[in-house]
Scaffold this motif. Sequence first.
Motif, PDB file in Angstrom:
ATOM      1  N   GLU A   1      22.912  16.660   4.874  1.00 54.22           N
ATOM      2  CA  GLU A   1      23.005  18.102   4.653  1.00 54.22           C
ATOM      3  C   GLU A   1      23.900  18.404   3.455  1.00 54.22           C
ATOM      4  O   GLU A   1      23.613  19.294   2.654  1.00 54.22           O
ATOM      5  CB  GLU A   1      23.528  18.800   5.912  1.00 54.22           C
TER       6      GLU A   1
ATOM      7  N   ARG B   1      24.455  16.430   0.859  1.00 50.84           N
ATOM      8  CA  ARG B   1      23.714  16.043  -0.350  1.00 50.84           C
ATOM      9  C   ARG B   1      22.634  17.073  -0.684  1.00 50.84           C
ATOM     10  O   ARG B   1      22.434  17.419  -1.842  1.00 50.84           O
ATOM     11  CB  ARG B   1      23.087  14.668  -0.175  1.00 50.84           C
ATOM     12  N   LEU B   2      21.956  17.552   0.351  1.00 50.94           N
ATOM     13  CA  LEU B   2      20.917  18.554   0.153  1.00 50.94           C
ATOM     14  C   LEU B   2      21.510  19.845  -0.416  1.00 50.94           C
ATOM     15  O   LEU B   2      20.945  20.438  -1.342  1.00 50.94           O
ATOM     16  CB  LEU B   2      20.187  18.840   1.461  1.00 50.94           C
TER      17      LEU B   2
ATOM     18  N   ALA C   1      24.203  20.093  -2.232  1.00 51.19           N
ATOM     19  CA  ALA C   1      24.578  19.821  -3.622  1.00 51.19           C
ATOM     20  C   ALA C   1      23.348  19.855  -4.523  1.00 51.19           C
ATOM     21  O   ALA C   1      23.393  20.406  -5.637  1.00 51.19           O
ATOM     22  CB  ALA C   1      25.281  18.470  -3.721  1.00 51.19           C
ATOM     23  N   ILE C   2      22.248  19.304  -4.069  1.00 53.50           N
ATOM     24  CA  ILE C   2      21.005  19.306  -4.845  1.00 53.50           C
ATOM     25  C   ILE C   2      20.493  20.730  -5.020  1.00 53.50           C
ATOM     26  O   ILE C   2      20.084  21.130  -6.121  1.00 53.50           O
ATOM     27  CB  ILE C   2      19.936  18.404  -4.173  1.00 53.50           C
ATOM     28  N   GLU C   3      20.526  21.511  -3.960  1.00 54.64           N
ATOM     29  CA  GLU C   3      20.065  22.900  -4.043  1.00 54.64           C
ATOM     30  C   GLU C   3      20.932  23.706  -5.002  1.00 54.64           C
ATOM     31  O   GLU C   3      20.429  24.515  -5.775  1.00 54.64           O
ATOM     32  CB  GLU C   3      20.050  23.540  -2.657  1.00 54.64           C
ATOM     33  N   SER C   4      22.235  23.472  -4.975  1.00 58.83           N
ATOM     34  CA  SER C   4      23.150  24.161  -5.876  1.00 58.83           C
ATOM     35  C   SER C   4      22.852  23.794  -7.330  1.00 58.83           C
ATOM     36  O   SER C   4      22.793  24.660  -8.208  1.00 58.83           O
ATOM     37  CB  SER C   4      24.599  23.810  -5.521  1.00 58.83           C
ATOM     38  N   ARG C   5      22.667  22.515  -7.576  1.00 53.48           N
ATOM     39  CA  ARG C   5      22.360  22.054  -8.937  1.00 53.48           C
ATOM     40  C   ARG C   5      21.013  22.599  -9.409  1.00 53.48           C
ATOM     41  O   ARG C   5      20.866  23.001 -10.567  1.00 53.48           O
ATOM     42  CB  ARG C   5      22.351  20.517  -8.958  1.00 53.48           C
ATOM     43  N   LEU C   6      20.036  22.641  -8.516  1.00 52.18           N
ATOM     44  CA  LEU C   6      18.728  23.197  -8.852  1.00 52.18           C
ATOM     45  C   LEU C   6      18.846  24.671  -9.215  1.00 52.18           C
ATOM     46  O   LEU C   6      18.208  25.130 -10.176  1.00 52.18           O
ATOM     47  CB  LEU C   6      17.755  23.006  -7.683  1.00 52.18           C
TER      48      LEU C   6
ATOM     49  N   GLU D   1      21.448  26.114 -10.538  1.00 52.61           N
ATOM     50  CA  GLU D   1      22.067  26.135 -11.873  1.00 52.61           C
ATOM     51  C   GLU D   1      21.023  25.854 -12.952  1.00 52.61           C
ATOM     52  O   GLU D   1      20.999  26.525 -13.990  1.00 52.61           O
ATOM     53  CB  GLU D   1      23.177  25.086 -11.970  1.00 52.61           C
TER      54      GLU D   1
END
Length: 114
Positions: A17, A19-20, A22-27, A29
């Motif tokens: 969760e 990692r997910l 963090a990925i969603e946040s980066r996406l 951005e």
Amino acid sequence: MIEIQLPQLEEVARQAEGRLAAIESRLAEIEDRLLLIEALLQQFVSQREIKEAYSISEMAEICGKTENVIRIWCREGRLRGIKRAAGCGTSKQWEIPHEEVVRYRAHGLRPSSK
């Protein structure tokens, strides 16, 4: 057979969760930056509209030269410019047709006619 304990599964799920998220946040951005790039590109394209003819100052900016150099090139026939009436009176100013700008970008200056 591998036996996994419930606390281990819960820890793996929490890590996934995190990692997910963090990925969603980066996406998000990346999407914001893409929207900015698209807006800047649209602004750039609208500023680069094709004109029938360009003024001495516009041609100077295109060539990276001074306005005086562009005038000299027009007088010498190295750029094909056209003298047009400017405002009131008999004074005229140079205009460079779009076709000449395209030719200049592709082939450079014409040989000097002097």
